[in-house]
Design an enzyme around this catalytic site. Sequence first.
Site, PDB file in Angstrom:
ATOM      1  N   ARG B  55      -4.608   1.636  -4.920  1.00  0.00           N
ATOM      2  CA  ARG B  55      -3.540   0.693  -5.246  1.00  0.00           C
ATOM      3  C   ARG B  55      -4.128  -0.698  -5.430  1.00  0.00           C
ATOM      4  O   ARG B  55      -5.138  -1.049  -4.833  1.00  0.00           O
ATOM      5  CB  ARG B  55      -2.445   0.702  -4.189  1.00  0.00           C
ATOM      6  CG  ARG B  55      -2.907   0.501  -2.766  1.00  0.00           C
ATOM      7  CD  ARG B  55      -1.709   0.371  -1.834  1.00  0.00           C
ATOM      8  NE  ARG B  55      -1.219   1.661  -1.371  1.00  0.00           N
ATOM      9  CZ  ARG B  55      -0.104   1.805  -0.656  1.00  0.00           C
ATOM     10  NH1 ARG B  55       0.630   0.771  -0.338  1.00  0.00           N
ATOM     11  NH2 ARG B  55       0.269   2.996  -0.248  1.00  0.00           N
ATOM     12  N   GLU B  66       2.145  -4.794  -4.687  1.00  0.00           N
ATOM     13  CA  GLU B  66       1.193  -3.748  -5.029  1.00  0.00           C
ATOM     14  C   GLU B  66       1.633  -2.966  -6.250  1.00  0.00           C
ATOM     15  O   GLU B  66       2.819  -2.726  -6.453  1.00  0.00           O
ATOM     16  CB  GLU B  66       1.063  -2.762  -3.860  1.00  0.00           C
ATOM     17  CG  GLU B  66       0.435  -3.374  -2.632  1.00  0.00           C
ATOM     18  CD  GLU B  66       0.310  -2.369  -1.500  1.00  0.00           C
ATOM     19  OE1 GLU B  66      -0.648  -2.488  -0.734  1.00  0.00           O
ATOM     20  OE2 GLU B  66       1.160  -1.463  -1.400  1.00  0.00           O
ATOM     21  N   THR B  94      12.996  -6.406   2.788  1.00  0.00           N
ATOM     22  CA  THR B  94      11.556  -6.491   3.053  1.00  0.00           C
ATOM     23  C   THR B  94      10.766  -5.825   1.931  1.00  0.00           C
ATOM     24  O   THR B  94       9.751  -6.336   1.463  1.00  0.00           O
ATOM     25  CB  THR B  94      11.214  -5.784   4.386  1.00  0.00           C
ATOM     26  OG1 THR B  94      11.923  -6.446   5.429  1.00  0.00           O
ATOM     27  CG2 THR B  94       9.726  -5.849   4.682  1.00  0.00           C
ATOM     28  N   ALA B 149      16.480   2.175   8.338  1.00  0.00           N
ATOM     29  CA  ALA B 149      16.811   2.573   6.965  1.00  0.00           C
ATOM     30  C   ALA B 149      16.334   3.971   6.590  1.00  0.00           C
ATOM     31  O   ALA B 149      16.940   4.637   5.759  1.00  0.00           O
ATOM     32  CB  ALA B 149      16.241   1.550   5.975  1.00  0.00           C
ATOM     33  N   GLN B 150      15.258   4.457   7.192  1.00  0.00           N
ATOM     34  CA  GLN B 150      14.720   5.758   6.823  1.00  0.00           C
ATOM     35  C   GLN B 150      15.334   6.911   7.616  1.00  0.00           C
ATOM     36  O   GLN B 150      15.224   8.080   7.230  1.00  0.00           O
ATOM     37  CB  GLN B 150      13.186   5.730   7.036  1.00  0.00           C
ATOM     38  CG  GLN B 150      12.415   7.032   6.838  1.00  0.00           C
ATOM     39  CD  GLN B 150      12.472   7.649   5.438  1.00  0.00           C
ATOM     40  OE1 GLN B 150      12.286   8.846   5.275  1.00  0.00           O
ATOM     41  NE2 GLN B 150      12.749   6.838   4.434  1.00  0.00           N
ATOM     42  N   ASP B 237       2.480   2.329   8.867  1.00  0.00           N
ATOM     43  CA  ASP B 237       2.212   2.505   7.441  1.00  0.00           C
ATOM     44  C   ASP B 237       1.592   1.293   6.774  1.00  0.00           C
ATOM     45  O   ASP B 237       1.558   1.194   5.550  1.00  0.00           O
ATOM     46  CB  ASP B 237       3.480   2.921   6.706  1.00  0.00           C
ATOM     47  CG  ASP B 237       4.552   1.842   6.788  1.00  0.00           C
ATOM     48  OD1 ASP B 237       4.333   0.831   7.489  1.00  0.00           O
ATOM     49  OD2 ASP B 237       5.599   2.013   6.160  1.00  0.00           O
ATOM     50  N   LYS B 241       0.132  -2.185  11.887  1.00  0.00           N
ATOM     51  CA  LYS B 241       1.415  -1.605  12.294  1.00  0.00           C
ATOM     52  C   LYS B 241       1.204  -0.138  12.689  1.00  0.00           C
ATOM     53  O   LYS B 241       0.948   0.715  11.839  1.00  0.00           O
ATOM     54  CB  LYS B 241       2.414  -1.710  11.138  1.00  0.00           C
ATOM     55  CG  LYS B 241       3.798  -1.155  11.438  1.00  0.00           C
ATOM     56  CD  LYS B 241       4.832  -1.689  10.449  1.00  0.00           C
ATOM     57  CE  LYS B 241       6.213  -1.116  10.731  1.00  0.00           C
ATOM     58  NZ  LYS B 241       6.457   0.153  10.019  1.00  0.00           N
ATOM     59  N   VAL B 303       1.811   7.846   5.452  1.00  0.00           N
ATOM     60  CA  VAL B 303       1.866   6.441   5.010  1.00  0.00           C
ATOM     61  C   VAL B 303       2.519   6.292   3.633  1.00  0.00           C
ATOM     62  O   VAL B 303       2.885   5.189   3.239  1.00  0.00           O
ATOM     63  CB  VAL B 303       0.454   5.792   4.982  1.00  0.00           C
ATOM     64  CG1 VAL B 303      -0.133   5.741   6.391  1.00  0.00           C
ATOM     65  CG2 VAL B 303      -0.491   6.518   4.034  1.00  0.00           C
TER      66      VAL B 303
END
Lengths: 351, 351
Positions: B55, B66, B94, B149-150, B237, B241, B303
């Site tokens: 990336r 990215e 975010t 959120a996930q 990820d 973190k 990730v």
Amino acid sequence: MPAPLPSELAYIRFVSVENMMKLVHSIGIETMLKDLARYIEDDFRRWEDFDKTPRVASHSAEGVIELMPTSDGEDYGFKYVNGHPSNTKVGLQTVTAFGLLARVDTGYPELLCEMTLLTALRTAATSAMVARHLAPKQARTMALIGNGAQSEFQALAMRAIVGIDTLRMYDIDPAATRKAVGNLEGQGFTLVPCDTPEEAVEGAQIITTCTADKQYATILTDNLVGDGQHINAIGGDCPGKTELHRDILNRADVFVEYPPQTRVEGEIQQMPEDFEVTEMWQVISGTAPGRVNDRQITLFDGVGFAIEDFSALRYLRDKLSEHPFYQELDIIADPDDPRDLFGMLQRAAPD
Amino acid sequence: MPAPLPSELAYIRFVSVENMMKLVHSIGIETMLKDLARYIEDDFRRWEDFDKTPRVASHSAEGVIELMPTSDGEDYGFKYVNGHPSNTKVGLQTVTAFGLLARVDTGYPELLCEMTLLTALRTAATSAMVARHLAPKQARTMALIGNGAQSEFQALAMRAIVGIDTLRMYDIDPAATRKAVGNLEGQGFTLVPCDTPEEAVEGAQIITTCTADKQYATILTDNLVGDGQHINAIGGDCPGKTELHRDILNRADVFVEYPPQTRVEGEIQQMPEDFEVTEMWQVISGTAPGRVNDRQITLFDGVGFAIEDFSALRYLRDKLSEHPFYQELDIIADPDDPRDLFGMLQRAAPD
């Protein structure tokens, strides 16, 4: 209950091909070329502020797809561009492009646009801005060798920015010259279609080469170039594609955008790794000399650099308030609570 | 005379956030998660066919932007994604993302889409596809630690693909758990809100960690993990973190997407460079073992990798004929004669 509309945070502006065409005419093509040249020159002047990421290329048997990102710390831009020479056989464009501008502080995209037309305009604006620094003063006549897709844009930019009024036009395919003459006639140029490159360069202060040859080619040989001329070499722009005989490169002072890229893609790919060049941003910022005398041959080996696309994207964004030729696209998810993406999805759930 | 419309060659399909929401409901979210898992698994199985370009990141004080490109030689895809932790303070997301799919043989873009929702779906589909390979058979109970959120997407994917029917939910912020319970109730799950991580992991065959902590954190300590469990660690990820205590990593067999990326971004950034991991594509293609016994602790250090986005873009393209939730954008210049871009521009000239 219908799904509520997303908030304005969800939208970016999108300039389609149709809207870009309308925008160019709304601003006026020569005004736009002059404006673009000013934006590009401003960005060359602050060259060292830019993050000059190398382009990311994905090669295949048929061609290449590239992403060209750059940033000045405030805005981030990238261009998607492909190069597929065999596309014309099936009625498609060799090169297509689109671009995106985003804010560095939030990472939010703000503008998406077609960049085939915009690239043609920024390429011509860059050539003319460079010629204003390097060509002989009082240049009025330009040889235009290669009368393809870029040629009319070069002609208009050189008139708007340098003062060229006479075009001596040559293409290996006379139909290309007829096409370009047709597009440019009635616009105040003196147009001189020529049968040979020799005839085209006669009396020209600027020689622009923008042929579409895909191979190493010798469009221009050393005997055709006279003292004091400025050569604007646009067509040698990828590995394996050049237009000038190397003797010209040895005799001229060569100016480039970004040496690591030009040594791979430009005319100077024919020369050794340490072949001496001057970076245009240094001429513009006054830290390197440009033209120093009347007999010097100056040569701009232009390949097109990400910062020029960035300048064009900035310009487009700045112009949209006055010339609102855009659509809005809701491309950014905008949940009421950032943790509740699922709740946003349920806005559209069937009852 | 009005400008003629561009030919159909000028258009690409665009799936907005609104259309993506409608498309998910038109297909059905659990059906879509299962389909996505199948596309992702297919692409993991042919992992070696992919051009795994790293990336391209542009870092700033506020965050990162990215570009994540990849290609299988037939299609080319990339995702634009930003990460700006301070955005939530000003009411912004975010992370936002969009994606593009293009044809390798012509370089022509064909599909542009929002990818915030699509990324949430592909992340959950990947987790569940991996769990189907690694989790104990007959897994019915999942600890869901981190209810942001996930979380709902993980829950639905684990039910659709693995057969999970009981969720033991914990978040450091009880409001997040209330939000997730609210979104998931009435959908046939047994939902058990928990006051501690210890309570959440009781009797769970799968432990999913998807917290939003921005720092090194220890969401899960070694004493909470029992023999035979599968850990699905999604929240660690990016550099700096992580969620798991390193003792867990030493005790478990660790499975990853792409080691060069996971060693920088995943839980294993805490471990030495030569820490042993198994690549998931090898498990799926049968060249490396997955779960080998009932007492083994398996850990997926997920990730998010470009190939998963590529699978999602392929899936979306394939579904649009049956579920036509898209707009058309004229983003590709389409002159009648490829050499006559200027002539195309003149279509829009004022009379």
